[in-house]
Enzyme design. Structure first.
Site, PDB file in Angstrom:
ATOM      1  N   HIS A 139      48.998  -6.584  41.303  1.00 18.86           N
ATOM      2  CA  HIS A 139      49.767  -5.536  41.991  1.00 18.86           C
ATOM      3  C   HIS A 139      48.900  -4.803  42.999  1.00 18.86           C
ATOM      4  O   HIS A 139      47.662  -4.900  43.004  1.00 18.86           O
ATOM      5  CB  HIS A 139      50.371  -4.556  40.986  1.00 18.86           C
ATOM      6  CG  HIS A 139      49.365  -3.707  40.270  1.00 18.86           C
ATOM      7  ND1 HIS A 139      48.950  -2.463  40.735  1.00 18.86           N
ATOM      8  CD2 HIS A 139      48.713  -3.906  39.093  1.00 18.86           C
ATOM      9  CE1 HIS A 139      48.087  -1.952  39.888  1.00 18.86           C
ATOM     10  NE2 HIS A 139      47.929  -2.800  38.877  1.00 18.86           N
TER      11      HIS A 139
ATOM     12  N   CYS B 113      44.444  -5.305  35.065  1.00 22.77           N
ATOM     13  CA  CYS B 113      45.255  -5.934  36.109  1.00 22.77           C
ATOM     14  C   CYS B 113      44.361  -6.508  37.203  1.00 22.77           C
ATOM     15  O   CYS B 113      43.161  -6.218  37.275  1.00 22.77           O
ATOM     16  CB  CYS B 113      46.208  -4.912  36.715  1.00 22.77           C
ATOM     17  SG  CYS B 113      47.486  -4.346  35.563  1.00 22.77           S
TER      18      CYS B 113
END
Length: 414
Positions: free
Chosen positions: A341, A359
């Site tokens: 992301h 992430c």
């Protein structure tokens, strides 16, 4: 002429006697020879009486078979009803439910068999009618009533890939059940499961640990799917007795397409990701991975798959002091909170250091560019980290299991 030689030692009278005797001998010999010839031509054994005529064949008595039979109870509705005549034909066969509606069916070419073309209903009562006509024209009526089972519990199955969808080359097929199944029930389900592909693909079913909702079985290929493969999966569950879990409520199935091959190469040590599409690298983006000094923040090593994507996701991790933080262009790659992301706050570290909470962080522009290409089932191959992807990381960790171990997870493995 009238003189006889003495050398003959005989008188004329003696000659006549010898001639007569010779003639008599010849007649006797001829008679004897004739008698032998007559005996040879006649029968050598007493003459036998003619064999009696074979009896006329018995008339064929046709046998009528009904399945389910009259008076049967608790019949599983999945088996197709059937009527057959061992000889002769069937006429005007009907199987009628309590609502008066006939079950659709069809005859064989010789009209000696009739088979329903639709399954029966649960808790139904059905009546046979029609007739069997024997070869001699005698008619025997089809009669009798039977009832199907009334389930105390039912089991529903669902597929993760819908009809007509296009998915990535690492997509597993999942059939999920809303109840826990016993080992026997899992085996009964797996015997009926089929996967048909437009090109040969080696794959296998494996039962993953039951989740909080119920049981689940996954099918994955040994290697990634060939791009553009057409796939049809069928799970015939209706009318299936699944033991204490209950009875299957409905068949499930779908036909879908494997799309282009897109693989994300995510090497933590390089601080970058590469997107490889159909064998060609199309993106090379700076990234920041999870902080290696904290095992809870390490991006898991192993083959993830794209599970879902959303333009905006609210992320929370109270243990690290943040809750409902909006992050954009988020592509989920596991159920342990890992996404690819946008994170403008880590722009300074992208391509240089790994500082995230697990992430893979990209710039907003790069995250949007990758987001637009991602689809369910794309593999994301993470390498270089100190913690491996496992069952602890959520529902889809199929590619973290070796092929040998995967094939041992079938319910049909001896």
């Amino acid at each position: 002429m009238g003189i006889w030689s003495s050398a003959m030692g005989s008188s004329p009278a003696g000659v006549r006697r010898r001639a007569f005797a010779a003639a008599a001998f010849l007649v006797a010999a001829a008679a004897l020879i004739g008698g032998c010839a007559t005996a040879a031509a006649g029968p050598t054994h007493p003459q036998q009486a003619p064999a009696p005529a074979a009896p006329a064949p018995a008339a064929v008595v046709p046998v009528l078979t009904l399945q389910p039979a009259a008076d049967a109870a608790d019949v599983a509705p999945s088996g197709l009803a059937h009527a057959s005549a061992s000889a002769g034909t069937l006429k005007d066969v009907a199987l009628t439910g309590a609502d008066g509606k006939p079950v659709p069916g069809s005859y064989s070419a010789d009209t000696a068999q009739w088979t329903a073309t639709a399954p029966l209903a649960y808790k139904g009562k059905y009546t046979w009618s029609g007739s069997m006509v024997a070869p001699d024209g005698t008619a025997t009526p089809l009669t009798g009533t039977f009832s199907t089972v009334t389930p105390k519990r039912t089991v529903k199955g669902s597929l993760n890939i819908g009809d007509g969808q296009t998915v990535g080359v690492a997509a597993p097929i999942e059939v999920h059940f809303n109840r826990d199944l016993s080992a026997e029930a899992k085996a009964a389900v797996e015997r009926g499961l089929t996967v048909t592909t437009s090109v040969p693909v080696q794959g296998a079913w494996a039962w993953l640990p039951d989740d909080q909702v119920g049981s689940r079985v996954h099918w994955r290929p040994k290697d990634y799917w060939p791009a553009n493969t057409q796939v049809t999966v069928k799970a015939p569950l209706y009318g299936l007795d699944l033991g204490t879990a209950g009875w299957g409520t409905a068949d499930v199935g779908s036909s879908f397409t494997i799309g282009r091959s897109q693989i994300v190469k995510a090497d933590e040590d390089s601080h970058r990701i590469q997107v490889v599409r159909d064998g060609q690298q199309v993106m090379d983006l700076p990234a920041s991975y999870g902080l290696e000094t904290d095992p809870n923040r390490v991006t898991r090593s192993g083959t993830h798959i794209v599970m879902a994507k959303s333009e905006k996701v609210l992320m929370s991790n109270p243990d690290y002091g943040y809750e409902n933080v909006p992050e954009y262009w988020a592509v989920r790659i596991s159920n342990n909170g890992e996404f690819i992301h946008a994170n403008p706050a880590s722009n300074w570290a992208q391509g240089k250091r790994n500082i995230s909470h697990g992430c893979i962080n990209l710039s907003t522009a790069n995250a949007k560019a990758y987001f637009d290409t991602a689809m369910f089932g794309d593999p994301v191959e993470v390498t270089g980290s100190s913690v491996k992807l496992s069952a602890a990381d959520g529902d889809i960790y199929d590619w973290a299991i070796t092929w040998d171990d995967w094939t041992k997870m079938s319910a049909l493995t001896a």
